[in-house]
Design an enzyme around this catalytic site. Sequence first.
Site, PDB file in Angstrom:
ATOM      1  N   GLU A  66     -60.006  -7.214  61.578  1.00 19.23           N
ATOM      2  CA  GLU A  66     -60.337  -6.172  60.611  1.00 19.23           C
ATOM      3  C   GLU A  66     -60.104  -6.640  59.177  1.00 19.23           C
ATOM      4  OE1 GLU A  66     -61.836  -3.336  60.874  1.00 19.23           O
ATOM      5  OE2 GLU A  66     -62.059  -3.514  63.038  1.00 19.23           O
ATOM      6  N   TYR A 149     -59.041   3.294  56.199  1.00 14.88           N
ATOM      7  CA  TYR A 149     -60.064   2.781  57.113  1.00 14.88           C
ATOM      8  C   TYR A 149     -59.471   1.764  58.088  1.00 14.88           C
ATOM      9  CZ  TYR A 149     -63.415  -0.458  58.936  1.00 14.88           C
ATOM     10  OH  TYR A 149     -64.099  -1.276  59.799  1.00 14.88           O
ATOM     11  N   ASP A 167     -66.668   3.431  57.682  1.00 15.95           N
ATOM     12  CA  ASP A 167     -66.945   2.330  56.761  1.00 15.95           C
ATOM     13  C   ASP A 167     -68.339   2.542  56.182  1.00 15.95           C
ATOM     14  OD1 ASP A 167     -68.662   1.695  58.817  1.00 15.95           O
ATOM     15  OD2 ASP A 167     -67.971  -0.370  59.060  1.00 15.95           O
TER      16      ASP A 167
END
Length: 381
Positions: A66, A149, A167
């Site tokens: 990520e 996020y 996102d």
Amino acid sequence: MKPSARSNIQAGKGSPHSGKTSGRQIHVSDKHLPAFRRHLLAWFRRHQRALPWRATGDPYRIWVSEIMLQQTRVAVAVEYYARFLERFPTAKELARARASEVLRLWAGMGYYRRARQLHQAARVVVREHNGKFPDDFDLALALPGIGHYTAAAILSIAYDRRHAVVDGNVLRVLARLDARRGTLAPRHLEPRALALLPRRAPGEWNQAMMELGATVCLPRRPLCLLCPVASFCRARALGIQEEIPPGRRKREAVDILLAAALVRRGGRLLLIKQADGLFVNQWQFPAVELFPGEDVEGRLRAMLRDRCGLIASRVRALEPRRHAITFRRIRLLPFLITPARIPPSKPNWRWAREKEILSLVTSSAMKKILETAGSAGLWLE
């Protein structure tokens, strides 16, 4: 969840919904939500890209992926992901490493703040969470480099926590589903994303939504005929899917002149770390930004004298190069410098040979200058 071996997106034959819209369009209401979820998940299970972080449930590896995927294309992240995890297979290994080694393995991906914060966060995870990424949202948010996020993505994928991920790709999908015009921020659509989120396997759902936006519901020319949920899309029914969301206004390009000094001592060149400028905290050749019409050689000599304590006896211009960083168009003006004397080294200095420079954390602009030096036969002189 095992990834499909196929990476091509072909939601046509055999898919639960081919994307053809022979009937009327329907909105994703409570009544139709089960069908919407079923179509999207069936498509994702069959057509998702085979990405390495989808083959693991390890929170650390999902966390690394990520962070890498922020501001980096998937194809580039895949290459760095394997190499990074080979060297740092656990948070404990990463926490024990020197920052310079972490940055070296990150070199070329850019946005080095991500690597520094990942390293700092690994130390916190080892010190405060026994080496395991926390499964609590607030504890995750407290880590360096983790925002809403990223926390939602990691916790939903690694721990099946019910957090909606919004996102840029998901935002586009949601905006088109409801035909929402105007400029939108993720926070505007988080309630809608949460309403669509199933109670079971939220991580798989979040990945399916992101995959749909990344491969089918594209910013320009969306592939509506391949979309497994096209019949639920209000924007497509209205024929306005390419207008939503509105394109971002491009920032006006800025032209920059940058003179760089290749100060040579024997077979080595001087590298420094600067606390300001375009390449903060990266090893670089001493450089100075110029104003149009300025005396380049005079400004370079003054910079070397004032910043490095170096007096240049000879200055030789090398071939200019061009470089771009986001909206900045940079013209690189490299100069070979022969110093009259070498002052004592400083903490932010190092003298390095060509191979050493390539192994350090340097920008691609500095590597272009290094190529110019090689073309000029600098290393052979």
